[in-house]
Structure formats: structure tokens, C-alpha cells
Scaffold this motif. Structure first.
Motif, PDB file in Angstrom:
ATOM      1  N   LEU A 130     -33.484 -18.541  15.933  1.00 54.66           N
ATOM      2  CA  LEU A 130     -34.872 -18.221  15.613  1.00 54.66           C
ATOM      3  C   LEU A 130     -35.192 -18.783  14.235  1.00 54.66           C
ATOM      4  CD1 LEU A 130     -33.770 -15.873  17.570  1.00 54.66           C
ATOM      5  CD2 LEU A 130     -35.712 -14.578  16.774  1.00 54.66           C
ATOM      6  N   ASP A 131     -36.225 -19.606  14.171  1.00 60.47           N
ATOM      7  CA  ASP A 131     -36.613 -20.240  12.914  1.00 60.47           C
ATOM      8  C   ASP A 131     -38.069 -19.971  12.578  1.00 60.47           C
ATOM      9  OD1 ASP A 131     -34.488 -21.653  11.585  1.00 60.47           O
ATOM     10  OD2 ASP A 131     -34.364 -22.908  13.379  1.00 60.47           O
ATOM     11  N   GLY A 132     -38.294 -19.441  11.369  1.00 57.53           N
ATOM     12  CA  GLY A 132     -39.626 -19.242  10.817  1.00 57.53           C
ATOM     13  C   GLY A 132     -39.440 -19.194   9.322  1.00 57.53           C
ATOM     14  N   ASP A 133     -40.116 -18.262   8.643  1.00 53.43           N
ATOM     15  CA  ASP A 133     -39.806 -18.037   7.229  1.00 53.43           C
ATOM     16  C   ASP A 133     -38.390 -17.468   7.123  1.00 53.43           C
ATOM     17  OD1 ASP A 133     -42.251 -18.958   6.411  1.00 53.43           O
ATOM     18  OD2 ASP A 133     -43.191 -16.983   6.414  1.00 53.43           O
ATOM     19  N   SER A 134     -38.006 -16.703   8.132  1.00 50.61           N
ATOM     20  CA  SER A 134     -36.638 -16.179   8.225  1.00 50.61           C
ATOM     21  C   SER A 134     -35.842 -17.036   9.206  1.00 50.61           C
ATOM     22  CB  SER A 134     -36.643 -14.730   8.702  1.00 50.61           C
ATOM     23  OG  SER A 134     -37.530 -13.949   7.945  1.00 50.61           O
ATOM     24  N   HIS A 135     -34.536 -16.818   9.262  1.00 53.71           N
ATOM     25  CA  HIS A 135     -33.675 -17.553  10.198  1.00 53.71           C
ATOM     26  C   HIS A 135     -32.652 -16.587  10.780  1.00 53.71           C
ATOM     27  CE1 HIS A 135     -31.331 -20.917  11.850  1.00 53.71           C
ATOM     28  NE2 HIS A 135     -30.258 -20.255  11.442  1.00 53.71           N
ATOM     29  N   TYR A 136     -32.537 -16.573  12.101  1.00 51.10           N
ATOM     30  CA  TYR A 136     -31.569 -15.709  12.765  1.00 51.10           C
ATOM     31  C   TYR A 136     -30.787 -16.526  13.784  1.00 51.10           C
ATOM     32  CZ  TYR A 136     -34.559 -11.925  11.026  1.00 51.10           C
ATOM     33  OH  TYR A 136     -35.290 -11.092  10.228  1.00 51.10           O
ATOM     34  N   GLU A 137     -29.522 -16.170  13.950  1.00 48.18           N
ATOM     35  CA  GLU A 137     -28.698 -16.729  15.021  1.00 48.18           C
ATOM     36  C   GLU A 137     -28.037 -15.557  15.730  1.00 48.18           C
ATOM     37  OE1 GLU A 137     -25.985 -19.600  13.449  1.00 48.18           O
ATOM     38  OE2 GLU A 137     -27.570 -20.872  12.627  1.00 48.18           O
ATOM     39  N   ILE A 138     -28.438 -15.330  16.977  1.00 50.44           N
ATOM     40  CA  ILE A 138     -27.891 -14.221  17.755  1.00 50.44           C
ATOM     41  C   ILE A 138     -26.921 -14.784  18.777  1.00 50.44           C
ATOM     42  CG2 ILE A 138     -28.448 -12.310  19.316  1.00 50.44           C
ATOM     43  CD1 ILE A 138     -31.264 -12.314  18.072  1.00 50.44           C
ATOM     44  N   GLU A 139     -25.678 -14.313  18.744  1.00 49.56           N
ATOM     45  CA  GLU A 139     -24.679 -14.801  19.683  1.00 49.56           C
ATOM     46  C   GLU A 139     -25.011 -14.267  21.080  1.00 49.56           C
ATOM     47  OE1 GLU A 139     -19.855 -15.521  19.683  1.00 49.56           O
ATOM     48  OE2 GLU A 139     -20.723 -14.010  18.348  1.00 49.56           O
ATOM     49  N   ILE A 140     -25.084 -15.171  22.049  1.00 41.02           N
ATOM     50  CA  ILE A 140     -25.501 -14.794  23.406  1.00 41.02           C
ATOM     51  C   ILE A 140     -24.614 -13.681  23.983  1.00 41.02           C
ATOM     52  CG2 ILE A 140     -25.736 -15.622  25.797  1.00 41.02           C
ATOM     53  CD1 ILE A 140     -27.959 -16.654  24.011  1.00 41.02           C
ATOM     54  N   ILE A 141     -23.302 -13.740  23.712  1.00 44.60           N
ATOM     55  CA  ILE A 141     -22.412 -12.730  24.300  1.00 44.60           C
ATOM     56  C   ILE A 141     -22.622 -11.349  23.683  1.00 44.60           C
ATOM     57  CG2 ILE A 141     -20.617 -14.363  25.003  1.00 44.60           C
ATOM     58  CD1 ILE A 141     -19.018 -13.477  22.529  1.00 44.60           C
ATOM     59  N   GLN A 142     -23.363 -11.283  22.568  1.00 49.13           N
ATOM     60  CA  GLN A 142     -23.650  -9.984  21.937  1.00 49.13           C
ATOM     61  C   GLN A 142     -24.928  -9.349  22.473  1.00 49.13           C
ATOM     62  OE1 GLN A 142     -21.522  -8.509  20.041  1.00 49.13           O
ATOM     63  NE2 GLN A 142     -20.138 -10.206  19.575  1.00 49.13           N
ATOM     64  N   ILE A 143     -25.677 -10.099  23.314  1.00 47.76           N
ATOM     65  CA  ILE A 143     -26.906  -9.554  23.892  1.00 47.76           C
ATOM     66  C   ILE A 143     -26.549  -8.574  25.005  1.00 47.76           C
ATOM     67  CG2 ILE A 143     -28.997 -10.113  25.204  1.00 47.76           C
ATOM     68  CD1 ILE A 143     -29.051 -12.804  23.743  1.00 47.76           C
ATOM     69  N   SER A 144     -27.061  -7.348  24.891  1.00 49.66           N
ATOM     70  CA  SER A 144     -26.711  -6.326  25.889  1.00 49.66           C
ATOM     71  C   SER A 144     -27.786  -6.186  26.963  1.00 49.66           C
ATOM     72  CB  SER A 144     -26.458  -4.975  25.219  1.00 49.66           C
ATOM     73  OG  SER A 144     -27.563  -4.606  24.431  1.00 49.66           O
ATOM     74  N   THR A 145     -29.062  -6.240  26.572  1.00 50.89           N
ATOM     75  CA  THR A 145     -30.137  -6.131  27.579  1.00 50.89           C
ATOM     76  C   THR A 145     -31.290  -7.074  27.222  1.00 50.89           C
ATOM     77  OG1 THR A 145     -31.243  -4.309  26.407  1.00 50.89           O
ATOM     78  CG2 THR A 145     -29.666  -3.710  28.130  1.00 50.89           C
ATOM     79  N   VAL A 146     -31.933  -7.575  28.258  1.00 56.61           N
ATOM     80  CA  VAL A 146     -33.138  -8.388  28.105  1.00 56.61           C
ATOM     81  C   VAL A 146     -34.187  -7.839  29.069  1.00 56.61           C
ATOM     82  CG1 VAL A 146     -34.183 -10.670  28.373  1.00 56.61           C
ATOM     83  CG2 VAL A 146     -31.864 -10.477  27.485  1.00 56.61           C
ATOM     84  N   GLN A 147     -35.319  -7.436  28.523  1.00 57.86           N
ATOM     85  CA  GLN A 147     -36.412  -6.936  29.365  1.00 57.86           C
ATOM     86  C   GLN A 147     -37.593  -7.887  29.227  1.00 57.86           C
ATOM     87  OE1 GLN A 147     -37.922  -3.089  28.229  1.00 57.86           O
ATOM     88  NE2 GLN A 147     -39.610  -3.144  29.707  1.00 57.86           N
TER      89      GLN A 147
END
Length: 215
Positions: A130-147
């Protein structure tokens, strides 16, 4: 180049079922991948996906199986061939959509502030960047739920359009669940269409992710 974009070295290996192009390190494998089933000593007539033995007629189809890193199409039973053919669309089309990215308003946890960010899947398929003023990198295997959030849905199954998603994930080294809400940008109609396509691809990716975990 971000930390998650480091090139992952791959090697060509020959398994009993065929040639595979796999990451040098198991930790670098795609989260959407599947392990090969246990080898059944019947070279020609076992399904490379489920590992069961079949007669020649029932296991004659050769179908691409990118989730197991096979270089060429491999022999699969009729049931597995159907599943693999459906997955091919994800690898040929939707994976590219996820990597190209889309723009969303991203809200962290219970915050009432959102930030406009470009969200995309990393080239090695292992991180949501995720790139904007902030920056995040979320590891896919750490995702528990997607709604996936939709609008225009009717009880009778009318047309609905994906307009956002709620993502829950764990931070490595912590059991605490964090939440992000993604809302499609309404600036331009082309943005809305791109966001809806990206969310549809993310929905498919989530299904593959859960399946690989259940194996």
C-alpha cells in the motif's frame, strides 16, 4: 524497490511428475501455491494434482498446473482438470490485475480518517503493498479474513458491484488482529471499474489462499 520486492531466486527441479520451477527457499514460495501430492508409483496414470491413480482414459487430459509450479501441462483426472482450468484464469488475468494495483481510501482500525493509497500485490505474490503518504507491506500469509463489500445487492440475487473490502491480518510476532477498510475512490468512473475488477480478483485470490491452507 521495497523490501518485499527482492528477487526470489528460482531453480528448475525434476520431480517424478514433471519439471517444476520452484523458489530456492521454501519461505519464498507463493502463498497461493499447493504442494505436490505424495508420489504414487504409477508413472503415467496418476493425477498430478490429487495423486490418485486412474485408468488411461480417466487421466488423459494434460492441463497447466501453475499452483504446483509445473513448467508444462501435466496429466490430471477429469475433476482436477476442471478445477485447474478455472484457476488458469486467475493466473493469466486476475493475478496481473492485482499486481497492477488500484486506488482506494484506506482506513486503519477504528480511525475516522482515511488515506488515498495505491494497493497492489507484490511481484513475488507474497505481500500486499500500500502506497500513499504512508507505506504498508502486509504479508499475504498473515491475512486471516477478507470481506468484500458490495452495493446494489438484492435478496433475489440481483446485480451487485464490489465497492470495498475489510481486511483482517496479524502482525508477525503478535497474535493481535489488525483491521483495514478499503473503499473504492469515486473520483472517476474508470477508477470505480478498475477498483471493482481488483476487488473481484482479490476475492478469487482469497479462495485460493484458504484452499492452500486447508490442504
Amino acid at each position: 524497490m521495497s523490501g518485499c520486492e527482492a528477487l526470489d531466486a528460482k531453480k528448475l527441479v525434476r520431480s517424478p511428475s514433471g519439471l517444476r520451477m520452484v523458489p530456492e527457499h521454501r519461505s519464498a514460495r507463493s502463498p497461493f501455491g499447493l504442494d505436490e501430492p505424495p508420489w504414487v508409483p504409477d508413472k503415467e496414470h496418476h493425477c498430478r494434482r490429487c495423486g490418485k491413480c486412474f485408468c488411461d482414459k480417466c487421466c488423459s487430459k494434460k492441463v497447466p498446473l501453475p499452483r504446483m509450479c509445473f513448467v508444462d501441462p501435466v496429466r490430471q483426472c477429469a475433476e482436477c482438470a476442471l478445477v485447474s482450468q478455472k484457476e488458469t484464469e486467475f493466473y493469466d488475468k486476475q493475478l496481473k490485475v492485482l499486481m497492477n494495483g488500484a486506488t482506494f481510501f484506506v482506513t486503519l482500525g477504528t480511525s475516522d480518517k482515511s488515506e488515498l493509497m495505491v494497493c497492489r500485490l507484490s511481484n513475488n505474490q507474497r505481500y500486499l503493498v500500500l502506497d500513499g503518504d504512508s507505506h504498508y507491506e502486509i504479508e499475504i500469509i498473515q491475512i486471516s479474513t477478507v470481506q468484500i463489500l458490495t452495493e446494489g445487492f438484492t435478496p433475489g440475487g440481483g446485480n451487485s458491484r464490489a465497492i470495498g473490502m475489510i481486511l483482517q491480518y496479524k502482525v508477525p510476532g503478535s497474535e493481535e488482529l489488525k483491521q483495514m477498510k478499503f473503499t473504492a475512490s469515486e473520483d472517476f468512473s474508470c477508477n470505480k471499474k478498475l477498483s471493482a475488477s481488483w476487488l473481484a480478483a482479490m476475492h478469487k485470490a482469497t479462495k485460493l489462499l484458504y484452499e492452500s491452507r486447508d490442504q
